[in-house]
Scaffold this motif. Structure first.
Motif, mmCIF file in Angstrom:
data_model
loop_
_atom_site.group_PDB
_atom_site.id
_atom_site.type_symbol
_atom_site.label_atom_id
_atom_site.label_comp_id
_atom_site.label_asym_id
_atom_site.label_seq_id
_atom_site.Cartn_x
_atom_site.Cartn_y
_atom_site.Cartn_z
ATOM 1 N N ASP A 199 4.479 -7.941 0.780
ATOM 2 C CA ASP A 199 5.606 -7.412 1.567
ATOM 3 C C ASP A 199 6.686 -7.036 0.556
ATOM 4 O O ASP A 199 7.322 -7.916 -0.025
ATOM 5 N N CYS A 200 6.890 -5.758 0.294
ATOM 6 C CA CYS A 200 7.796 -5.311 -0.772
ATOM 7 C C CYS A 200 9.212 -5.065 -0.247
ATOM 8 O O CYS A 200 9.400 -4.574 0.864
ATOM 9 N N ARG A 201 10.165 -5.393 -1.097
ATOM 10 C CA ARG A 201 11.578 -5.139 -0.782
ATOM 11 C C ARG A 201 12.247 -4.553 -2.019
ATOM 12 O O ARG A 201 12.181 -5.153 -3.085
ATOM 13 N N ILE A 202 12.870 -3.417 -1.847
ATOM 14 C CA ILE A 202 13.597 -2.783 -2.949
ATOM 15 C C ILE A 202 15.006 -2.453 -2.457
ATOM 16 O O ILE A 202 15.181 -1.891 -1.374
ATOM 17 N N THR A 203 15.996 -2.823 -3.252
ATOM 18 C CA THR A 203 17.383 -2.465 -2.934
ATOM 19 C C THR A 203 17.774 -1.266 -3.788
ATOM 20 O O THR A 203 17.586 -1.284 -5.011
ATOM 21 N N ILE A 204 18.285 -0.221 -3.132
ATOM 22 C CA ILE A 204 18.727 0.972 -3.864
ATOM 23 C C ILE A 204 20.215 1.196 -3.621
ATOM 24 O O ILE A 204 20.751 0.852 -2.564
ATOM 25 N N MET A 237 9.947 8.292 7.216
ATOM 26 C CA MET A 237 8.676 8.003 6.550
ATOM 27 C C MET A 237 7.918 6.920 7.313
ATOM 28 O O MET A 237 8.492 5.916 7.711
ATOM 29 N N TYR A 238 6.634 7.143 7.485
ATOM 30 C CA TYR A 238 5.775 6.238 8.239
ATOM 31 C C TYR A 238 5.669 4.882 7.532
ATOM 32 O O TYR A 238 5.468 4.810 6.322
ATOM 33 N N GLU A 239 5.840 3.788 8.304
ATOM 34 C CA GLU A 239 5.685 2.407 7.821
ATOM 35 C C GLU A 239 6.725 1.975 6.776
ATOM 36 O O GLU A 239 6.503 1.049 6.024
ATOM 37 N N ILE A 240 7.850 2.677 6.722
ATOM 38 C CA ILE A 240 8.935 2.280 5.800
ATOM 39 C C ILE A 240 10.167 1.934 6.627
ATOM 40 O O ILE A 240 10.583 2.705 7.490
ATOM 41 N N LYS A 246 0.821 -1.224 0.000
ATOM 42 C CA LYS A 246 0.000 0.000 0.000
ATOM 43 C C LYS A 246 0.857 1.277 0.000
ATOM 44 O O LYS A 246 0.391 2.345 -0.379
ATOM 45 N N ASN A 247 2.132 1.136 0.432
ATOM 46 C CA ASN A 247 3.029 2.305 0.479
ATOM 47 C C ASN A 247 3.914 2.433 -0.761
ATOM 48 O O ASN A 247 4.810 3.278 -0.804
ATOM 49 N N MET A 248 3.643 1.600 -1.761
ATOM 50 C CA MET A 248 4.471 1.563 -2.974
ATOM 51 C C MET A 248 4.617 2.943 -3.631
ATOM 52 O O MET A 248 5.733 3.382 -3.932
ATOM 53 N N ASN A 249 3.502 3.636 -3.837
ATOM 54 C CA ASN A 249 3.554 4.929 -4.533
ATOM 55 C C ASN A 249 4.412 5.947 -3.795
ATOM 56 O O ASN A 249 5.169 6.706 -4.392
ATOM 57 N N LYS A 250 4.294 5.927 -2.483
ATOM 58 C CA LYS A 250 5.048 6.858 -1.627
ATOM 59 C C LYS A 250 6.556 6.630 -1.815
ATOM 60 O O LYS A 250 7.328 7.581 -1.975
ATOM 61 N N VAL A 251 6.954 5.359 -1.789
ATOM 62 C CA VAL A 251 8.381 5.003 -1.929
ATOM 63 C C VAL A 251 8.878 5.319 -3.341
ATOM 64 O O VAL A 251 9.942 5.925 -3.528
#
Length: 207
Positions: free
Chosen positions: A173-178, A195-198, A149-154
């Protein structure tokens, strides 16, 4: 003071170069290396291809920032007449993660310490002059963990900050490596931390 987050290195081995002095031949090589196993492999290969040579002198440097690890080896030549002049060229060209080898075939005439220093330095310099030296950035990798649900924010922050995604797993449950340049790393870490919930974690801590 701004953090220095770039370094210079090579991605491919240089072409063989040759310097001659009074019938002695000095073949120069530059190799990209990331560990001592790479260094050993290149030295063993050169000793096979130049098995009739007299000396295989070299210097290497590892690391993207200080303190660097380095070594200089005279391989039987008079002390500091070969390895250190080669290492001096690594410092002069400001390169790292690199191995420079100068292979000598003795031509029957002694060159003296001054002549040897000049020959090994020149062999190393010629190898570096023909090498394709590239400047690279020192990056820090972060793992972002968040709900879908927080995808757009990230993704908005990633796009706005032009961040480089190196891996992603987009499920509930999303995981992104930057990958972030070192000089920007703290700012980006703080941004996501607030950031909330990140969740954000440095991959170095996870390993």
């Amino acid at each position: 003071m701004e953090i220095k987050d770039t370094y210079k290195t090579i991605d491919v081995a240089s072409e063989e170069v040759l310097f001659k002095d009074r019938n002695s031949k000095f073949f120069g090589y530059a190799f990209p290396v990331s560990n001592e196993a790479d260094i050993k492999k290149h030295l063993e290969a050169l000793k096979k291809s130049h098995h009739t040579a007299r000396h295989w002198c070299y210097a290497w440097q590892l690391g993207k920032s200080e303190p660097f690890r380095f070594r200089a080896n005279d391989d039987g030549e008079p002390s500091n007449s070969a390895g250190m002049p080669i290492y001096g060229q690594i410092q002069s060209f400001d390169v790292t993660n690199i191995l420079i080898v100068v292979v000598r075939y003795f031509g029957g005439t002694k060159l003296g310490v001054g002549g040897l220093i000049n020959a090994y330095r020149t062999g190393a310099q010629m190898a570096l002059e023909v090498a394709d030296i590239k400047e690279k950035t020192i990056n820090i990798d972060y793992l972002l963990i968040f709900d879908y649900k927080n995808m757009n924010k990230v993704m908005r922050v990633i796009k706005e900050r032009n961040l480089n995604i190196t891996a992603q797993q987009l499920e509930m449950d999303c995981r992104i490596t930057i990958s972030v340049r070192q000089k920007d790393a703290q700012q980006i870490f703080d941004l996501f931390t607030n950031m909330y919930e990140i969740q954000i974690k440095s991959l170095e801590e996870i390993v």
